[in-house]
Design an enzyme around this catalytic site. Structure first.
Site, short mmCIF file in Angstrom:
data_model
loop_
_atom_site.label_atom_id
_atom_site.label_comp_id
_atom_site.label_asym_id
_atom_site.label_seq_id
_atom_site.Cartn_x
_atom_site.Cartn_y
_atom_site.Cartn_z
N TYR A 168 0.53 -5.25 -1.67
CA TYR A 168 1.72 -5.58 -0.88
C TYR A 168 2.67 -6.39 -1.74
O TYR A 168 2.26 -7.03 -2.71
CB TYR A 168 1.32 -6.30 0.42
CG TYR A 168 0.81 -5.32 1.45
CD1 TYR A 168 1.61 -4.90 2.50
CD2 TYR A 168 -0.46 -4.76 1.33
CE1 TYR A 168 1.15 -3.97 3.43
CE2 TYR A 168 -0.92 -3.83 2.26
CZ TYR A 168 -0.11 -3.44 3.30
OH TYR A 168 -0.55 -2.51 4.20
N TYR A 179 -4.76 1.19 8.14
CA TYR A 179 -4.38 2.54 7.73
C TYR A 179 -5.50 3.54 7.90
O TYR A 179 -6.66 3.22 7.70
CB TYR A 179 -3.94 2.56 6.26
CG TYR A 179 -2.46 2.34 6.10
CD1 TYR A 179 -1.55 3.28 6.55
CD2 TYR A 179 -1.98 1.18 5.52
CE1 TYR A 179 -0.18 3.07 6.41
CE2 TYR A 179 -0.62 0.96 5.39
CZ TYR A 179 0.27 1.91 5.83
OH TYR A 179 1.61 1.70 5.70
N HIS A 208 4.90 -1.93 0.16
CA HIS A 208 3.58 -1.86 -0.48
C HIS A 208 3.40 -0.50 -1.13
O HIS A 208 4.27 0.38 -1.02
CB HIS A 208 2.48 -2.11 0.56
CG HIS A 208 2.47 -1.11 1.68
ND1 HIS A 208 3.36 -1.18 2.74
CD2 HIS A 208 1.71 -0.02 1.92
CE1 HIS A 208 3.13 -0.17 3.57
NE2 HIS A 208 2.15 0.55 3.08
N HIS A 268 5.64 2.66 -0.62
CA HIS A 268 5.94 2.69 0.80
C HIS A 268 6.86 1.53 1.20
O HIS A 268 6.40 0.42 1.45
CB HIS A 268 4.65 2.67 1.61
CG HIS A 268 4.86 2.97 3.06
ND1 HIS A 268 3.85 3.01 3.99
CD2 HIS A 268 5.99 3.27 3.76
CE1 HIS A 268 4.35 3.28 5.18
NE2 HIS A 268 5.65 3.44 5.06
N HIS A 271 0.31 2.67 -2.11
CA HIS A 271 -1.05 3.20 -1.95
C HIS A 271 -1.35 4.02 -3.19
O HIS A 271 -0.64 5.00 -3.46
CB HIS A 271 -1.16 4.13 -0.74
CG HIS A 271 -0.82 3.51 0.56
ND1 HIS A 271 -1.76 3.02 1.43
CD2 HIS A 271 0.38 3.28 1.16
CE1 HIS A 271 -1.17 2.53 2.50
NE2 HIS A 271 0.14 2.68 2.36
N ASP A 314 -9.59 -0.63 -1.55
CA ASP A 314 -10.26 -0.20 -0.33
C ASP A 314 -11.64 0.40 -0.56
O ASP A 314 -12.47 0.40 0.35
CB ASP A 314 -9.38 0.79 0.44
CG ASP A 314 -8.21 0.10 1.12
OD1 ASP A 314 -8.27 -1.12 1.33
OD2 ASP A 314 -7.23 0.79 1.47
#
Lengths: 572, 572
Positions: free
Chosen positions: B204, B306, B361, B522, B363, B218
């Protein structure tokens, strides 16, 4: 709101400027000579004149005699030959006359003519001096009233979308007046005034005498719509598709029906529109998921060897997705080689089979996207994601990125080569804001960013200068529809998107048109021969602060009615 | 052929290194302390300890009191709060202790906790000095025999594909031993020895005290497989899907069943596998078209807010397509603002709703792709398309492009940032050739090429250095599975793909692993709130001179049996 523009499509395509190839009807109508900025337009030999009366050599010329493989060894006679007018755009534009060429194909050796090109069979006539023969390949002269010229055929409301679809001999499908229902505002809001494929550019990379000029402009030369083919139920389109016919003007001025040119279907691809499982609440699992159901409008244009699958997909979330699928036959050339190890010279492609080279080439398609995001006064915004260093001791972080938005003032600000730069591309309505104060907008999300690799002074590149940038933005101008120019054949490149843009007009808060070029570089592989499995690219127009929040949150889940299960899957 | 490698997956994931969040079972098992190169691992407060016993302020702290909007005005009590362990990777790695944080979320104001984060509620303890509490969030210790460790679960032959699927707590789905039947050679030929998501990085861009450290890994932190959620028939997967369960090790050492974690279905999306209409033969139209039918393996991992839809799609043409769909909830922060015009400071995101900022942020997902193209000795080839000028009078053409192929000798030759350069990326088997003499290969076709914009010295970027390039190639090494390092939490970044690659090992004609990073920047839009419609990216592995010719040319057309027509389409 759209009063400043003519109601679509009052211009229509002047079919006289298409030189035909895919024409569905033929008669000997002599076209009006075009005396515009380019040299005289190409003249075409009649098919029967070419394939029957002319002398086609029984054997290919000497220099290729060892190279024709199965074709060369057989030879052809005049019954097996077929004449196809090749492109002329690689001729220097200041040449007022040049040799008229005919490529000769051996049609009886394969049902697919372009797989069996006979190299070394060139004949010619001087267009500057010779008298004209017949014009069988040339389509007729357009006349009023042949198809609905006002707004295309309206597609009945599907989900939250409303749009019109029409057929154009040059562009193929034209989507117009696309607007989406806003559940909160309880009105339809405009998105896309008009969208269509303005031009294609397919340059081959072979310098050989018989190949260097192969740099096709499939819309402006052949008619991307004129080359549309009938779609086959259950194969070209799924079981739930409906089909629509199209009409063109024949050479005798009468309407000609083209059957099943469009199919329209709901896509149930098994994708997920949105979902979430909430796992962070103790002792409670909350799950909501919605399957994606979209609407697809499809046309297939077979321009000689290649089949272009043109899809316009409308999602309930507000996205419009344009997809181009490439399939069909490779354009190959005869060769003396039967193994790669034999090759010592530049062959401009890949040895795909014995005596068969798949020539390197590109496919570029440029879309004319006249967006009217919530009204016709729009601006083009580049949102650049810029890395920002954090001053010492300002934070344990050293860096972050932030959005630095830049509104394009004039056309030169909006010419973009896609690449490694992190930029979001938006069309916003600077006069409309969400409740939160964000400008209402739509994003253009590319899927690939190929551009032309040819040098600017190459003859075809002069005419295809639109491929130098992936994105262009122009103020709306009624006469600026065809990115390669109204008259493409042998033009000097002085009526193209690149030349219009040189005026560097203002584009801020105006009725603007976004031009998007997508491209495929195609160095053939053996899997592409003889017929290439579909390779796709495209782009997405996605709402970006157009709605106040997710517009499909209230979509109901589907009824749990099982349809017939067609799976042949076995899990061990 | 694969004797040099262990039979998959003999290593397995050591669940002790995952710090949990999505754990399906809990008990107070004290984990072994890891004393490797990084600082001590994070310790986690028990959920009940946090959400019940601790004092959660009735009102947010003063500095945000005007900014909480609906949440702030309501306040929360301890029954409404929930503790979630935040990531720690933005802590300087040489800090041996740091404040243990808990983020507090108001769960009763929304069923979706991450939509209602209470900013300004930070508590802490010093992990270097304080005693440990319980470890409820931590998953148990793995033991042998819980699931088939040899080769995953074999999927029965589907069309011309054969592959195995297994589940890993860290990676989620693992595709292994994928091979395709060659109709001509009449054998199965290997393509992909093993493919899986090795790591995710979700940084982020908010420097605020409570946000700067939010840079999630993640897979390595939470377990991308451990966060997998049950899939719902007819909504997450189509009617013809079959479902498979997965098993993980609970904290007490016993197996825990996770229901309906995979779905597998044939996709009938309405696409065209290949087609051609031959229009160039006088008085004859020849048309052949085949609808696309592929097989999709799907898992959804919901890592907190998410939802990642992970699809592996197998096409009969030989392509393997990996797709990541992003949906689920935005991670938002409270704010005092109710309109964009009020904002004068950097807010690191977009005002999506009153008092709600969607924070910028990224991904990034990195795939471990151990390709074994027709055998395990492969090379990585960059085929650069180079513009070549034609000498004066050499041809009427001025330029063309040709393919200049370059085989990567060592790891440094294969680090690639995708961008504007026209390059085709191939994995070839230099020991196998087609009949024509082309090296047997597969192409990697990216769909997007985003890379990290953080500076190299940012703490999280040190650990996520794999995001600096989209493509890396390494020689196979049993210990190099996790691109962010085996132990991600607070690591120093000294056990990552970037550090392994510094050895610059030879990769030509070896058993190589391709690592592909795809990314999404994003910057949120209002449509993404509260729940984002799916946004997808991915890549294609496509045969490139692997077959002698189009491998699906002989696919039979479907039987013309109409299934139920579910269309709600009306054409006026």
């Amino acid at each position: 709101m759209m009063s400043s523009k003519p109601s679509y499509p009052s211009e229509g395509t002047d079919s006289r400027i298409l030189r035909g190839y895919c024409g569905s009807e033929s008669s000997a109508v002599r076209p009006k000579l075009y005396l515009g900025p380019g040299p005289v337009p190409r003249r075409y030999l009649a098919e029967d004149k070419c394939s029957v009366a002319e002398a086609i050599p029984k054997q290919p010329p000497q220099r290729d005699v060892n190279g024709m493989g199965p074709i060369g060894k057989q030879g052809v006679n005049s019954d097996q030959g077929k004449c196809v007018p090749p492109p002329s755009v690689n001729v220097p534009a200041n040449t007022q006359s040049w040799l008229m060429r005919k490529d000769v194909w051996a049609v009886q050796t394969s049902i697919h003519a372009t797989n069996r090109k006979l190299d070394g069979t060139v004949d010619g006539m001087d267009t500057g001096t010779s008298s004209c023969l017949t014009y069988k390949w040339r389509v007729g002269i357009s006349q009023d009233g042949l198809y609905n010229k006002k707004e295309g055929a309206p597609i009945g409301g599907w989900a939250n979308w409303d749009f019109h679809l029409s057929f154009d001999m040059r562009a193929g499908p034209i989507i117009s007046l696309a607007s989406i229902y806003d559940l909160e505002k309880q009105i339809f809001r405009p998105v896309l005034y008009k969208g269509f494929v303005s031009e294609l550019f397919v340059p081959y990379m072979d310098l050989d005498e018989e190949w260097y000029y192969r740099t096709f402009f499939d819309a402006g030369e052949y008619g991307f719509g004129l080359c549309a083919v009938s779609l086959e139920p259950m194969r070209d389109c799924p079981e739930n598709a409906v089909f629509m016919d199209a009409y063109v003007v024949g050479q005798n001025g009468k309407p000609v029906k083209m059957s099943q040119i469009f199919c329209i279907f709901e896509r149930h691809a098994g994708d997920i529109m949105w979902r979430h499982t909430e796992t962070a609440i103790p002792r409670t699992i909350v799950r909501e998921a919605r399957p994606e159901v979209s609407l697809v409008v499809r046309m297939v244009s077979t321009v000689g060897n290649y089949d272009y699958i043109i899809d316009w997909e409308f999602k309930q979330s507000g996205s419009i997705i344009a997809t181009v699928g490439l399939t069909g036959l490779l354009e190959v050339r005869g060769s003396k080689y039967t193994h790669k190890d034999q090759i010592e010279e530049e062959v401009y492609g890949t040895l795909l089979a014995q005596n068969t080279i798949g020539v390197n080439h590109d496919h570029f398609l440029i879309y004319h996207l006249d967006l009217d995001v919530d009204g016709d006064s729009n601006s083009f915004v580049k949102s650049n994601l810029k890395t920002t260093q954090v001053p010492d001791h300002g934070s344990p972080r050293k860096s972050y990125w932030r959005v630095v938005s830049e509104t394009a003032k004039t056309e030169s600000d909006a010419k973009i080569k896609l690449g490694s730069k992190a930029t979001e591309l938006l069309v916003v309505n600077p006069n409309k804001m969400t409740k939160m104060g964000n400008h209402v907008g739509y994003r253009l999300i590319p899927k690939s960013g190929a551009g032309s690799l040819l040098s600017d002074d190459d003859y075809s590149q002069t005419r295809a200068a639109f491929t130098k940038y992936n994105v262009w933005v122009t103020p709306y101008n009624k006469s600026e529809k065809w990115a390669g120019g109204l008259y493409v054949d042998q033009s000097r490149g002085d009526d193209t998107l690149a030349t219009w843009s040189k005026r560097n007009r203002e584009i801020e808060n105006k009725d603007i048109v976004v031009w998007y070029t997508l491209g495929f570089h195609h160095a053939p592989y053996q899997e592409d021969f003889p017929l290439m499995p579909t390779l796709s690219s495209g782009f997405e127009l996605r709402p970006a602060n157009f709605f106040e929040s997710n517009p499909v949150l209230k979509v109901k889940p589907p009824q749990d009615v099982m349809r017939l299960n067609c799976s042949i899957l076995k899990v061990v």
